[in-house]
Design a protein around this motif. Structure first.
Motif, PDB file in Angstrom:
ATOM      1  N   GLY A 151       0.829  -1.208   0.000  1.00  0.00           N
ATOM      2  CA  GLY A 151       0.000   0.000   0.000  1.00  0.00           C
ATOM      3  C   GLY A 151       0.858   1.251   0.000  1.00  0.00           C
ATOM      4  O   GLY A 151       1.743   1.404   0.845  1.00  0.00           O
ATOM      5  N   PRO A 185      -0.376   7.383   2.594  1.00  0.00           N
ATOM      6  CA  PRO A 185       0.539   8.049   3.525  1.00  0.00           C
ATOM      7  C   PRO A 185       1.173   7.095   4.531  1.00  0.00           C
ATOM      8  O   PRO A 185       2.374   7.208   4.818  1.00  0.00           O
ATOM      9  N   ALA A 186       0.415   6.128   5.053  1.00  0.00           N
ATOM     10  CA  ALA A 186       0.985   5.211   6.048  1.00  0.00           C
ATOM     11  C   ALA A 186       2.083   4.361   5.411  1.00  0.00           C
ATOM     12  O   ALA A 186       3.167   4.191   5.984  1.00  0.00           O
ATOM     13  N   GLU A 206       2.009  -0.903  -4.727  1.00  0.00           N
ATOM     14  CA  GLU A 206       0.756  -0.138  -4.734  1.00  0.00           C
ATOM     15  C   GLU A 206      -0.086  -0.592  -5.929  1.00  0.00           C
ATOM     16  O   GLU A 206       0.383  -0.568  -7.059  1.00  0.00           O
ATOM     17  N   ARG A 207      -1.341  -0.969  -5.660  1.00  0.00           N
ATOM     18  CA  ARG A 207      -2.174  -1.504  -6.740  1.00  0.00           C
ATOM     19  C   ARG A 207      -2.657  -0.417  -7.703  1.00  0.00           C
ATOM     20  O   ARG A 207      -2.949  -0.682  -8.861  1.00  0.00           O
ATOM     21  N   GLY A 235      -2.600   6.974  -2.267  1.00  0.00           N
ATOM     22  CA  GLY A 235      -3.814   6.420  -1.656  1.00  0.00           C
ATOM     23  C   GLY A 235      -4.979   7.382  -1.743  1.00  0.00           C
ATOM     24  O   GLY A 235      -5.130   8.126  -2.720  1.00  0.00           O
ATOM     25  N   ILE A 236      -5.781   7.404  -0.703  1.00  0.00           N
ATOM     26  CA  ILE A 236      -7.004   8.209  -0.682  1.00  0.00           C
ATOM     27  C   ILE A 236      -6.700   9.710  -0.764  1.00  0.00           C
ATOM     28  O   ILE A 236      -7.525  10.502  -1.201  1.00  0.00           O
ATOM     29  N   HIS A 240      -9.183  19.285  -0.819  1.00  0.00           N
ATOM     30  CA  HIS A 240      -9.218  20.397   0.138  1.00  0.00           C
ATOM     31  C   HIS A 240      -7.897  20.450   0.905  1.00  0.00           C
ATOM     32  O   HIS A 240      -7.130  19.488   0.898  1.00  0.00           O
ATOM     33  N   VAL A 244      -0.931  -6.857  -4.466  1.00  0.00           N
ATOM     34  CA  VAL A 244      -0.462  -8.008  -3.685  1.00  0.00           C
ATOM     35  C   VAL A 244      -1.656  -8.946  -3.510  1.00  0.00           C
ATOM     36  O   VAL A 244      -2.695  -8.563  -2.968  1.00  0.00           O
ATOM     37  N   GLN A 246     -16.840  11.543  -3.758  1.00  0.00           N
ATOM     38  CA  GLN A 246     -15.639  12.394  -3.711  1.00  0.00           C
ATOM     39  C   GLN A 246     -14.737  12.090  -4.919  1.00  0.00           C
ATOM     40  O   GLN A 246     -14.215  12.994  -5.570  1.00  0.00           O
ATOM     41  N   ASN A 297      -4.785   3.255   8.271  1.00  0.00           N
ATOM     42  CA  ASN A 297      -6.203   2.901   8.363  1.00  0.00           C
ATOM     43  C   ASN A 297      -6.467   1.403   8.322  1.00  0.00           C
ATOM     44  O   ASN A 297      -7.539   0.962   8.713  1.00  0.00           O
TER      45      ASN A 297
HETATM   46  C1  LIG Z   1     -13.049   7.404   0.752  1.00  0.00           C
HETATM   47  C2  LIG Z   1     -12.190   8.115   1.765  1.00  0.00           C
HETATM   48  C3  LIG Z   1     -12.093   9.505   1.736  1.00  0.00           C
HETATM   49  C4  LIG Z   1     -11.318  10.164   2.684  1.00  0.00           C
HETATM   50  N1  LIG Z   1     -11.298  11.507   2.658  1.00  0.00           N
HETATM   51  C5  LIG Z   1     -10.579  12.149   3.599  1.00  0.00           C
HETATM   52  C6  LIG Z   1     -10.539  13.559   3.597  1.00  0.00           C
HETATM   53  O1  LIG Z   1     -11.178  14.215   2.769  1.00  0.00           O
HETATM   54  N2  LIG Z   1      -9.771  14.174   4.542  1.00  0.00           N
HETATM   55  C7  LIG Z   1      -9.056  13.455   5.485  1.00  0.00           C
HETATM   56  O2  LIG Z   1      -8.372  14.045   6.354  1.00  0.00           O
HETATM   57  N3  LIG Z   1      -9.078  12.128   5.501  1.00  0.00           N
HETATM   58  C8  LIG Z   1      -9.820  11.464   4.585  1.00  0.00           C
HETATM   59  N4  LIG Z   1      -9.850  10.121   4.610  1.00  0.00           N
HETATM   60  C9  LIG Z   1      -9.050   9.444   5.626  1.00  0.00           C
HETATM   61  C10 LIG Z   1      -7.730   9.000   4.971  1.00  0.00           C
HETATM   62  O3  LIG Z   1      -7.960   7.757   4.383  1.00  0.00           O
HETATM   63  C11 LIG Z   1      -6.581   8.798   5.926  1.00  0.00           C
HETATM   64  O4  LIG Z   1      -6.342   9.977   6.626  1.00  0.00           O
HETATM   65  C12 LIG Z   1      -5.278   8.349   5.231  1.00  0.00           C
HETATM   66  O5  LIG Z   1      -5.337   8.474   3.835  1.00  0.00           O
HETATM   67  C13 LIG Z   1      -5.001   6.918   5.582  1.00  0.00           C
HETATM   68  O6  LIG Z   1      -3.815   6.522   4.958  1.00  0.00           O
HETATM   69  P1  LIG Z   1      -3.468   5.011   4.663  1.00  0.00           P
HETATM   70  O7  LIG Z   1      -2.139   5.026   4.010  1.00  0.00           O
HETATM   71  O8  LIG Z   1      -3.654   4.209   5.880  1.00  0.00           O
HETATM   72  O9  LIG Z   1      -4.591   4.504   3.638  1.00  0.00           O
HETATM   73  P2  LIG Z   1      -4.902   4.894   2.125  1.00  0.00           P
HETATM   74  O10 LIG Z   1      -4.660   6.316   1.848  1.00  0.00           O
HETATM   75  O11 LIG Z   1      -6.267   4.367   1.862  1.00  0.00           O
HETATM   76  O12 LIG Z   1      -3.838   4.023   1.288  1.00  0.00           O
HETATM   77  C14 LIG Z   1      -3.908   2.617   1.184  1.00  0.00           C
HETATM   78  C15 LIG Z   1      -3.290   2.198  -0.134  1.00  0.00           C
HETATM   79  O13 LIG Z   1      -3.135   0.784  -0.167  1.00  0.00           O
HETATM   80  C16 LIG Z   1      -3.387   0.329  -1.482  1.00  0.00           C
HETATM   81  N5  LIG Z   1      -3.706  -1.109  -1.427  1.00  0.00           N
HETATM   82  C17 LIG Z   1      -4.737  -1.709  -0.765  1.00  0.00           C
HETATM   83  N6  LIG Z   1      -4.689  -3.047  -0.922  1.00  0.00           N
HETATM   84  C18 LIG Z   1      -3.604  -3.308  -1.694  1.00  0.00           C
HETATM   85  C19 LIG Z   1      -3.020  -4.519  -2.212  1.00  0.00           C
HETATM   86  N7  LIG Z   1      -3.545  -5.720  -1.942  1.00  0.00           N
HETATM   87  N8  LIG Z   1      -1.906  -4.420  -2.977  1.00  0.00           N
HETATM   88  C20 LIG Z   1      -1.348  -3.208  -3.249  1.00  0.00           C
HETATM   89  N9  LIG Z   1      -1.862  -2.037  -2.793  1.00  0.00           N
HETATM   90  C21 LIG Z   1      -2.967  -2.086  -2.022  1.00  0.00           C
HETATM   91  C22 LIG Z   1      -4.548   1.206  -1.926  1.00  0.00           C
HETATM   92  O14 LIG Z   1      -4.674   1.242  -3.329  1.00  0.00           O
HETATM   93  C23 LIG Z   1      -4.152   2.564  -1.331  1.00  0.00           C
HETATM   94  O15 LIG Z   1      -3.400   3.340  -2.224  1.00  0.00           O
HETATM   95  C24 LIG Z   1     -10.611   9.434   3.677  1.00  0.00           C
HETATM   96  C25 LIG Z   1     -10.723   8.039   3.692  1.00  0.00           C
HETATM   97  C26 LIG Z   1     -11.498   7.381   2.758  1.00  0.00           C
HETATM   98  C27 LIG Z   1     -11.606   5.880   2.799  1.00  0.00           C
END
Ligand SMILES: Cc1cc2nc3c(=O)[nH]c(=O)nc-3n(C[C@H](O)[C@H](O)[C@H](O)COP(=O)(O)OP(=O)(O)OC[C@H]3O[C@@H](n4cnc5c(N)ncnc54)[C@H](O)[C@@H]3O)c2cc1C
Length: 417
Positions: A16, A19-20, A40-41, A47-48, A54, A92, A148, A300
């Motif tokens: 993934g 940001p995380a 990253e898929r 990611g999101i 904004h 993955v 969105q 997340n």
């Molecule tokens: C629909 C949505 C809208 C959001 N909007 C806001 C907002 O407007 N403002 C805000 O502050 N927060 C928002 N958030 C919260 C935001 O998700 C988190 O703050 C932050 O992006 C979490 O980061 P992350 O890296 O954990 O997850 P993500 O940003 O979701 O990244 C996860 C990544 O893992 C990848 N992935 C998943 N499974 C696989 C796999 N099997 N193989 C390869 N890659 C994979 C995905 O494609 C994705 O790119 C939103 C969340 C969601 C779900």
């Protein structure tokens, strides 16, 4: 005879590139990993964040306010500059024994053998089926995140008059976004007696635009054959059951659902990772390692974060610990368990190695509270390991409490008045 798939040996593999995941990769690289690979898929990293146009991101990490795509770009640039390898369009499929990943990518099918793996797959939204809204099944019903995506990335208009069910942050942000796009948002309906999103989002996204927030109410019917024509909303009682006679018909052509996020853990489940029924994410120790040795979790996919910076900070920590595991460091010592006490929905990490010191817990409360003390106490001894006062606690806000001393017994994180 089938061809042998290409196999790569990597110190730390991150699943993934949100940001995380990017922060985990950076954390691992900065802590000395020779090879770090982000899989990253999607076609791009971020990611999101890519659909969050904004601003308000990065206040803690970069000390400035950025839009989601700017924040993602900053993290991705840092990762690439510091030597993190990245493969986009790479899904993955499976995490097998001994941290062997099966990857389906544009370049073909391959295997990755990793010294340590960081899970950073993010979350997905709850849908209409999951909450069982009765009524017809016309067009015009979207999860807030898919709306969105359509509005911000595809430049599409989702409707003319909208009702939003659920006051999660994405719903609140979309109420403002749709209003700015010329859609009339008739109201945000929330079944709980309080808003589920951050207070600043209630203020900046609803109050500033005169959008009503109706608490203790829900959608009990959807009407319309081809397209939504109206929804029926009703008040709910203390048991969250609709009150007969309180129904109102709200004409609209669009219904947005912002009714919760679910950590995306199908891969983890198949790999045998123990999941928490409360967070939907992995059960982790103080190093963010899951029940499967060498597999770490952050962002997340571990538990839902309200601020992207917290997901990134967790990523940095997971990456640093993953590289230590890959270098041969193994946790030792008895496992101490941490329970959620009075008014606390969950506390994370859920386990700690006896003797660990300086552990910080993330926790959420079950309902809004004022002027309380949160304490970490020994379950047998009753000893107070940490105490922190809060003027106000909200279920929407992830909070932290740190224990400086060594931990050597089972603990409970609870609220005391
Ligand atoms: C629909 C949505 C809208 C959001 N909007 C806001 C907002 O407007 N403002 C805000 O502050 N927060 C928002 N958030 C919260 C935001 O998700 C988190 O703050 C932050 O992006 C979490 O980061 P992350 O890296 O954990 O997850 P993500 O940003 O979701 O990244 C996860 C990544 O893992 C990848 N992935 C998943 N499974 C696989 C796999 N099997 N193989 C390869 N890659 C994979 C995905 O494609 C994705 O790119 C939103 C969340 C969601 C779900």
């Amino acid at each position: 005879m089938p061809e042998t798939p290409r196999t790569r040996d990597i110190d730390v593999a991150v699943i993934g590139g949100g940001p995380a995941g990017l922060a985990a990769a950076l954390g691992a690289k900065r802590a000395g990993a020779a090879t770090v690979l982000v899989l990253e898929r999607d076609r791009s990293l971020g990611g999101i964040l890519n659909q969050c146009v904004h601003d308000g991101f990065g206040l803690f990490l970069y000390k400035e306010t950025l839009s989601g795509p700017e924040y993602a770009e900053r993290l991705a640039e840092d990762a690439l500059r510091e030597g993190v390898a990245v493969e986009t369009g790479a899904m993955v499929l499976d995490l097998g024994p001994d941290r062997l990943l099966r990857v389906n990518a544009r370049s073909g099918y391959s295997l990755v053998r990793a010294g340590a793996v960081v899970l950073a797959m993010g979350c997905r939204e709850r849908t209409r089926d999951m909450i069982g809204i009765p009524g017809t099944r016309p067009a015009g019903i979207y999860t807030a995140g898919s709306a969105q995506h359509l509005v911000n990335l595809r430049n599409l208009r989702v409707g003319n008059e909208a009702v939003i069910l659920g006051s999660g942050d994405i719903g609140l942000i979309m109420a403002r976004r749709l209003t700015l796009e010329g859609v009339r948002v008739k109201g945000v309906y929330e079944i709980m007696p309080w808003a589920n999103g951050l207070e600043r989002n209630v203020r900046q996204c609803l109050m500033d635009f005169g959008i009503p927030l109706r608490l203790r109410s829900t959608v009990v019917d959807v009407r319309g054959r081809d397209r939504v024509e109206s929804v029926v909303v009703a008040e709910v009682d203390d048991r969250m059951v609709p009150v007969p006679g309180s129904e109102t018909v709200v004409p609209c052509d669009t219904l947005l659902l912002s009714v919760g996020l679910i950590p995306e853990n199908e891969l983890s489940k198949r790999a045998g990772v123990e999941l928490s029924p409360v967070t939907g994410g992995a059960v982790v120790d103080e190093t963010l390692m899951t029940s499967v040795p060498g597999v770490f979790s952050c962002g997340n996919v571990l538990h839902i974060h309200d601020v992207a910076d917290w997901a990134s900070f967790e990523g940095f920590a997971a990456g640093e610990r993953a590289v230590r595991y890959a270098a041969g460091e193994r946790p030792s010592g008895r496992t101490v368990r941490i329970a959620a006490g009075a008014e606390v929905r969950y506390a994370l990490p859920q386990t700690v190695r006896a003797g660990a010191a300086g552990v910080e817990w993330s926790f959420r409360v079950v309902r809004p509270l004022r002027d309380v003390r949160v304490e970490v106490r020994g379950r047998d001894s009753g000893k107070t390991y940490a105490r922190r006062k809060f003027g106000r606690l909200l279920p929407s806000e992830l909070q932290k409490i740190k224990v400086k001393a060594e931990v050597d017994e089972d603990l409970e994180v609870g609220v005391h008045v």
